[in-house]
Design an enzyme around this catalytic site. Structure first.
Site, PDB file in Angstrom:
ATOM      1  N   ASN A 155      44.836  87.239   8.385  1.00 29.04           N
ATOM      2  CA  ASN A 155      45.955  86.218   8.620  1.00 29.04           C
ATOM      3  C   ASN A 155      45.383  85.096   7.526  1.00 29.04           C
ATOM      4  OD1 ASN A 155      48.522  85.703   9.517  1.00 29.04           O
ATOM      5  ND2 ASN A 155      47.756  86.237  11.621  1.00 29.04           N
ATOM      6  N   ASP A 205      46.948  81.538  13.091  1.00 29.83           N
ATOM      7  CA  ASP A 205      47.682  82.235  12.299  1.00 29.83           C
ATOM      8  C   ASP A 205      47.843  81.835  11.023  1.00 29.83           C
ATOM      9  OD1 ASP A 205      50.004  84.018  11.423  1.00 29.83           O
ATOM     10  OD2 ASP A 205      50.934  83.822  13.211  1.00 29.83           O
TER      11      ASP A 205
END
Length: 300
Positions: A155, A205
């Site tokens: 990510n 994220d």
């Protein structure tokens, strides 16, 4: 200063998994993708118009290309995107031995190299087969280097102001890690952890670095973006959003002082959806008192 922070939904796209926002400086437009919706979006804050291009598989990131056009991660392929003709050409494929994988986040380093990672495809949102992913770099000559393997969900990625440190998130580890970065070769070394998200507080994220070298991290299932000092590991600021599945962020706008944040709606049940009608929208956070840096273009 904190009271002047304003959060507004600027693109109510209702994306399944809005992701990968990139500010295109020359065009003054925001690029972002809908991974599961298989769409690349280009939004103009001046006209408030969104142009959209469909892809034939999950599309996980899109970045400007130095010769014009874009490069995107579609399925397991890095593809060249010609927006005017709405066509795509595959440049290189990764994880050939893992057909169930897909590309996830990708970003271009200060030298024009593309770094991108993979993950196992979701059985359900954020439920993946573990340790299937890798982190690659794609050089200007389209050669591919593998840096990390056995990654869960590759990510957020970005670099320090001097380009000598690479920051990276494997979401399920709940950590932001740093590596020494060799800009000449693209090599990574000396991995260490600079920040950890507490268990149960969501997953780190997408991520971006601001002009002061601090990290902004979207926390998935956490409804927020956080600002972290990677040298001290201190949490400096939290900005709450009216949606739980905040996915990624980038700075943009006239002087790069707006933070754009993407979000997802996939995986929300009926009652959650009614509580957060803007889920899947893209948000603009203004009044932060800090600026970002221009995005890099892929040199391949």
């Amino acid at each position: 200063m904190m009271s002047s922070v304003k959060v507004e939904c600027v693109v109510a796209a209702g994306a399944l998994i809005g992701e990968g926002p990139v500010w295109e400086e020359p065009e003054q437009k925001l690029l972002f993708v809908d991974i599961a919706g298989q769409k690349i979006h280009r939004w103009s804050p001046t006209t408030n118009q969104t142009e959209t291009m469909k892809t034939d598989d999950s599309v996980s990131f899109v970045v400007p290309r130095s010769g014009g056009g874009y490069v995107a991660g579609v399925g397991r392929s890095i593809v060249a995107v010609d927006w005017s003709s709405q066509t795509m050409t595959s440049l290189v494929t990764v994880d050939d031995d893992k057909p169930n994988n897909r590309l996830n986040d990708g970003k271009v380093d200060p030298k024009g190299r593309l770094l991108a990672g993979t993950m196992g495809r979701e059985v359900r949102p954020a439920e993946v087969e573990l340790e299937q992913g890798s982190l690659f770099s794609v050089n200007a000559d389209l050669s591919v280097t593998t840096h990390l393997e056995q990654v869960n969900i590759s990510n957020g990625l970005d670099w320090s102001l001097d380009g000598e440190t690479f920051f990276y998130i494997d979401s399920l580890s709940l950590r932001v890690d740093a590596f020494d970065y060799d800009q000449l070769t693209g090599g990574l070394g000396n991995r260490r952890t600079v920040y950890g998200v507490p268990e149960g507080a969501g997953l780190p994220d997408g991520m971006t670095t601001d002009a002061e070298g601090k990290l902004w991290i979207a926390v998935y299932n956490g409804g927020r973006v956080i600002r972290v000092d990677p040298t001290t590991g201190v949490l400096l600021q939290t900005v709450s959003l009216p949606v739980s599945k905040t996915t990624s962020c980038c700075f943009g706008g006239r002087d790069l002082s707006d933070l754009y944040v993407t979000s997802a709606s996939l995986g929300l049940d009926q009652s959650e959806r009614s509580k957060q009608p803007q889920a899947g929208g893209t948000f603009r956070v203004s009044g932060l008192g800090v600026k970002g840096r221009p995005s890099n273009s892929f040199s391949g």
